[in-house]
Design a protein around this motif. Structure first.
Motif, PDB file in Angstrom:
ATOM      1  N   VAL A  33     -12.372  -5.368   0.743  1.00 29.84           N
ATOM      2  CA  VAL A  33     -13.784  -5.369   0.341  1.00 29.84           C
ATOM      3  C   VAL A  33     -14.675  -5.126   1.561  1.00 29.84           C
ATOM      4  N   GLY A  34     -15.668  -4.250   1.381  1.00 31.58           N
ATOM      5  CA  GLY A  34     -16.456  -3.800   2.518  1.00 31.58           C
ATOM      6  C   GLY A  34     -15.578  -2.948   3.404  1.00 31.58           C
ATOM      7  N   CYS A  35     -14.818  -2.048   2.772  1.00 28.01           N
ATOM      8  CA  CYS A  35     -13.734  -1.333   3.465  1.00 28.01           C
ATOM      9  C   CYS A  35     -14.233  -0.205   4.349  1.00 28.01           C
ATOM     10  N   GLY A  36     -15.530   0.139   4.288  1.00 32.97           N
ATOM     11  CA  GLY A  36     -16.033   1.224   5.114  1.00 32.97           C
ATOM     12  C   GLY A  36     -15.363   2.533   4.760  1.00 32.97           C
ATOM     13  N   THR A  37     -14.785   3.177   5.759  1.00 30.27           N
ATOM     14  CA  THR A  37     -14.130   4.468   5.556  1.00 30.27           C
ATOM     15  C   THR A  37     -12.655   4.321   5.185  1.00 30.27           C
ATOM     16  N   GLY A  38     -12.189   3.094   5.042  1.00 28.36           N
ATOM     17  CA  GLY A  38     -10.804   2.863   4.638  1.00 28.36           C
ATOM     18  C   GLY A  38      -9.834   2.605   5.765  1.00 28.36           C
ATOM     19  N   LEU A  39     -10.330   2.432   6.995  1.00 32.86           N
ATOM     20  CA  LEU A  39      -9.429   2.155   8.119  1.00 32.86           C
ATOM     21  C   LEU A  39      -8.591   0.901   7.877  1.00 32.86           C
ATOM     22  N   SER A  40      -9.164  -0.057   7.170  1.00 30.02           N
ATOM     23  CA  SER A  40      -8.467  -1.313   6.891  1.00 30.02           C
ATOM     24  C   SER A  40      -7.759  -1.295   5.547  1.00 30.02           C
ATOM     25  N   THR A  41      -7.911  -0.221   4.798  1.00 25.51           N
ATOM     26  CA  THR A  41      -7.306  -0.110   3.468  1.00 25.51           C
ATOM     27  C   THR A  41      -5.958   0.593   3.531  1.00 25.51           C
ATOM     28  N   TRP A  42      -5.888   1.662   4.326  1.00 26.31           N
ATOM     29  CA  TRP A  42      -4.688   2.491   4.395  1.00 26.31           C
ATOM     30  C   TRP A  42      -3.470   1.726   4.903  1.00 26.31           C
ATOM     31  N   ILE A  43      -3.667   0.695   5.703  1.00 27.59           N
ATOM     32  CA  ILE A  43      -2.519  -0.030   6.259  1.00 27.59           C
ATOM     33  C   ILE A  43      -1.659  -0.677   5.173  1.00 27.59           C
ATOM     34  N   TRP A  44      -2.243  -0.860   3.968  1.00 28.88           N
ATOM     35  CA  TRP A  44      -1.504  -1.499   2.884  1.00 28.88           C
ATOM     36  C   TRP A  44      -0.740  -0.503   2.014  1.00 28.88           C
ATOM     37  N   LEU A  45      -0.895   0.781   2.253  1.00 34.12           N
ATOM     38  CA  LEU A  45      -0.382   1.806   1.342  1.00 34.12           C
ATOM     39  C   LEU A  45       1.102   1.631   1.034  1.00 34.12           C
ATOM     40  N   ASP A  46       1.917   1.376   2.042  1.00 42.43           N
ATOM     41  CA  ASP A  46       3.360   1.242   1.842  1.00 42.43           C
ATOM     42  C   ASP A  46       3.812  -0.209   1.733  1.00 42.43           C
ATOM     43  N   HIS A  47       2.845  -1.126   1.605  1.00 46.65           N
ATOM     44  CA  HIS A  47       3.191  -2.552   1.628  1.00 46.65           C
ATOM     45  C   HIS A  47       2.634  -3.327   0.441  1.00 46.65           C
ATOM     46  N   ALA A  48       2.147  -2.624  -0.565  1.00 43.74           N
ATOM     47  CA  ALA A  48       1.641  -3.254  -1.778  1.00 43.74           C
ATOM     48  C   ALA A  48       1.811  -2.276  -2.936  1.00 43.74           C
ATOM     49  N   GLU A  49       1.917  -2.812  -4.133  1.00 40.16           N
ATOM     50  CA  GLU A  49       2.084  -1.942  -5.299  1.00 40.16           C
ATOM     51  C   GLU A  49       0.798  -1.184  -5.615  1.00 40.16           C
ATOM     52  N   ARG A  50      -0.353  -1.869  -5.482  1.00 42.05           N
ATOM     53  CA  ARG A  50      -1.650  -1.220  -5.717  1.00 42.05           C
ATOM     54  C   ARG A  50      -2.647  -1.702  -4.670  1.00 42.05           C
ATOM     55  N   VAL A  51      -3.520  -0.788  -4.252  1.00 36.93           N
ATOM     56  CA  VAL A  51      -4.537  -1.114  -3.242  1.00 36.93           C
ATOM     57  C   VAL A  51      -5.866  -0.494  -3.680  1.00 36.93           C
ATOM     58  N   ILE A  52      -6.934  -1.282  -3.557  1.00 32.55           N
ATOM     59  CA  ILE A  52      -8.269  -0.749  -3.814  1.00 32.55           C
ATOM     60  C   ILE A  52      -9.174  -1.049  -2.626  1.00 32.55           C
ATOM     61  N   GLY A  53      -9.912  -0.052  -2.178  1.00 30.97           N
ATOM     62  CA  GLY A  53     -10.944  -0.237  -1.165  1.00 30.97           C
ATOM     63  C   GLY A  53     -12.301  -0.250  -1.847  1.00 30.97           C
ATOM     64  N   VAL A  54     -13.025  -1.332  -1.693  1.00 32.77           N
ATOM     65  CA  VAL A  54     -14.339  -1.483  -2.326  1.00 32.77           C
ATOM     66  C   VAL A  54     -15.416  -1.350  -1.256  1.00 32.77           C
ATOM     67  N   GLU A  55     -16.341  -0.413  -1.440  1.00 33.92           N
ATOM     68  CA  GLU A  55     -17.358  -0.145  -0.427  1.00 33.92           C
ATOM     69  C   GLU A  55     -18.668   0.291  -1.101  1.00 33.92           C
ATOM     70  N   PRO A  56     -19.775  -0.413  -0.835  1.00 28.71           N
ATOM     71  CA  PRO A  56     -21.049  -0.044  -1.465  1.00 28.71           C
ATOM     72  C   PRO A  56     -21.725   1.177  -0.855  1.00 28.71           C
ATOM     73  N   SER A  57     -21.434   1.498   0.418  1.00 32.24           N
ATOM     74  CA  SER A  57     -22.088   2.627   1.072  1.00 32.24           C
ATOM     75  C   SER A  57     -21.400   3.926   0.664  1.00 32.24           C
ATOM     76  N   GLU A  58     -22.142   4.794  -0.004  1.00 30.63           N
ATOM     77  CA  GLU A  58     -21.569   6.068  -0.439  1.00 30.63           C
ATOM     78  C   GLU A  58     -21.136   6.919   0.751  1.00 30.63           C
ATOM     79  N   ASP A  59     -21.914   6.879   1.844  1.00 26.90           N
ATOM     80  CA  ASP A  59     -21.569   7.652   3.042  1.00 26.90           C
ATOM     81  C   ASP A  59     -20.206   7.235   3.592  1.00 26.90           C
ATOM     82  N   MET A  60     -20.014   5.938   3.728  1.00 23.97           N
ATOM     83  CA  MET A  60     -18.751   5.437   4.254  1.00 23.97           C
ATOM     84  C   MET A  60     -17.604   5.718   3.287  1.00 23.97           C
TER      85      MET A  60
END
Length: 272
Positions: free
Chosen positions: A49-76
């Motif tokens: 949550v508050g994932c920005g551009t996803g730098l903190s989201t991608w690390i879970w890609l191969d380590h969880a069944e499902r991952v969601i990055g939630v970010e209110p800023s459309e630019d990010m």
């Protein structure tokens, strides 16, 4: 926290998503290791949550069944989505708009919920209630942040601190009160988790992460700080000379080579 203040906090990150993504450190693998160990199993669903551009989201890609990055800023968020598309749109990962107090996720659906460099922009009381609602029993909330500036050279770090503090002062002076963003102290994160009464276990964990930097990336790291970008958007032209001086100082320290930079992290966790 009123709607205007939430809007101001989101708008603070408008216009420099690419700069942010290219120069901020990647989220450390220790985050995955620590939280998966506490959970005791591979997570089915991770929300960043508050994932920005996803730098903190991608690390879970191969380590969880499902991952969601939630970010209110459309630019990010658009930077994260572009990277997701370039990677072939992996099914187990998605990015979505959302606010920390209203995630739009089902009750008891999330195993691990993280906030990387973002919890201090969220109103803690309503946010923690929402996090506790979506976490499964035994689920983990983790807010983790690195110390600024990262460790490399004491004189360069002093210049970094001076640049950022000057930018913060100018941003405050140049913006109208009703347009200013608000952040909560990172030092208060653990106390907020404790005082919420929503988590049966909480603690702080400290760890370190090294990453290879060039002079250009180190200088751009400072430029990716929200206060500096806000001041520049408000017309603080005097910062440009100061930023140029900082860049030249970084070039002298790096002397044309790459150097390992040390980031110190503080993770505050709560287990429901």
């Amino acid at each position: 926290m009123n709607q205007q203040l939430r809007h101001n906090n989101v708008e603070r990150f408008k216009g420099f998503g690419t700069l942010y993504d290219q120069n901020r450190p990647s989220a450390p693998r220790e985050v995955v290791d620590i939280l998966t160990h506490y959970l005791g199993k591979r997570p089915r669903f991770v929300a960043d949550v508050g994932c920005g551009t996803g730098l903190s989201t991608w690390i879970w890609l191969d380590h969880a069944e499902r991952v969601i990055g939630v970010e209110p800023s459309e630019d990010m968020r658009s930077v994260g989505i572009a990277k997701w598309e370039a990677a072939g749109k992996p099914d187990q990962l998605r990015f979505a708009p959302g606010m920390s107090h209203d995630l739009g996720l089902p009750d008891d659906s999330v195993d691990i919920l993280t906030c990387s460099q973002s919890f201090h922009w969220m109103e803690p009381e309503s946010t923690l209630r929402e996090f506790a609602r979506v976490l499964r029993p035994g689920g983990i909330f983790a807010a983790y942040d690195c110390d600024w500036p990262p460790v490399l050279d004491w004189q360069l770090e002093t210049a970094y601190e001076q640049l950022v503090s000057t930018a913060d002062e100018l941003a405050s002076r140049l913006s109208r009160a009703e347009e200013q963003a608000h952040k909560w102290s990172k030092e208060g994160h653990l106390q907020q988790i404790q005082q919420s009464g929503l988590f049966r276990y909480n603690r702080e964990i400290v760890f370190h992460h090294r990453e290879l930097f060039t002079a250009e990336r180190y200088a751009n790291l400072a430029l990716s700080q929200g206060g500096l970008q806000t001041a520049l958007k408000l017309g603080a032209t005097e910062l440009k000379d100061m930023a140029d001086d900082f860049r030249r100082q970084a070039e002298l320290v790096f002397a044309g080579s790459s150097k390992e930079v040390l980031f110190s992290y503080r993770m505050r966790i709560g287990i429901v």
